[in-house]
Scaffold this motif. Structure first.
Motif, PDB file in Angstrom:
ATOM      1  N   THR A  54       1.058  -1.049   0.219  1.00 17.73           N
ATOM      2  CA  THR A  54      -0.192   0.243   0.298  1.00 17.73           C
ATOM      3  C   THR A  54       0.946   1.412  -0.336  1.00 17.73           C
ATOM      4  OG1 THR A  54      -0.253  -0.297   2.673  1.00 17.73           O
ATOM      5  CG2 THR A  54      -1.833  -0.832   0.660  1.00 17.73           C
ATOM      6  N   GLN A  55       2.078   1.595   0.514  1.00 12.73           N
ATOM      7  CA  GLN A  55       2.800   2.258   0.524  1.00 12.73           C
ATOM      8  C   GLN A  55       3.759   2.303  -0.785  1.00 12.73           C
ATOM      9  OE1 GLN A  55       1.960   3.744   3.599  1.00 12.73           O
ATOM     10  NE2 GLN A  55       3.541   4.877   3.866  1.00 12.73           N
ATOM     11  N   LYS A  58       1.315   4.648  -2.889  1.00 10.85           N
ATOM     12  CA  LYS A  58       0.446   6.028  -3.013  1.00 10.85           C
ATOM     13  C   LYS A  58       1.760   6.363  -3.005  1.00 10.85           C
ATOM     14  CE  LYS A  58      -1.552   5.689   2.192  1.00 10.85           C
ATOM     15  NZ  LYS A  58      -1.396   6.188   3.144  1.00 10.85           N
ATOM     16  N   ASP A  61       1.387   6.965  -6.954  1.00 10.84           N
ATOM     17  CA  ASP A  61      -0.054   7.231  -7.072  1.00 10.84           C
ATOM     18  C   ASP A  61       0.476   8.600  -7.065  1.00 10.84           C
ATOM     19  OD1 ASP A  61      -2.004   5.053  -8.009  1.00 10.84           O
ATOM     20  OD2 ASP A  61      -2.354   5.477  -5.626  1.00 10.84           O
ATOM     21  N   GLY A  67      -3.276  10.338  -7.275  1.00  9.58           N
ATOM     22  CA  GLY A  67      -3.864  10.009  -6.093  1.00  9.58           C
ATOM     23  C   GLY A  67      -3.282  11.484  -4.667  1.00  9.58           C
ATOM     24  N   VAL A  70       1.555  12.135  -0.583  1.00  9.26           N
ATOM     25  CA  VAL A  70       2.227  11.023  -0.353  1.00  9.26           C
ATOM     26  C   VAL A  70       3.443  12.093   1.506  1.00  9.26           C
ATOM     27  CG1 VAL A  70       3.947   9.158   0.415  1.00  9.26           C
ATOM     28  CG2 VAL A  70       2.834   9.492  -0.844  1.00  9.26           C
TER      29      VAL A  70
END
Length: 70
Positions: A54-55, A58, A61, A67, A70
């Protein structure tokens, strides 16, 4: 600079990060004691893979601009 550090420290307080850090501590303790069970290894590997996956998503993105930052 200071604002960025505060934001990153705030991100460490998420439930996902706390669980990952606690499990890493338990894993380190069990490795030192020499009592790591296969079940724990499986659960730990899945959680660590999820966390870093998931990191990574992110970050990708944010690079792509699709997204949240970060």
């Amino acid at each position: 600079m200071n604002e960025k550090i505060i934001k990153r420290l705030g991100n460490l307080l998420s439930v996902k990060s706390i669980v990952t850090l606690v499990l890493t501590g338990v894993f380190a303790y069990m490795a030192i004691v020499g009592k790591i069970s296969q079940d724990f290894m499986t659960i730990y590997a899945v959680i660590i893979a999820f966390y870093f996956g998931t990191q990574s998503q992110k970050t990708q993105d944010a690079i792509d601009g699709t997204g949240k930052e970060v």
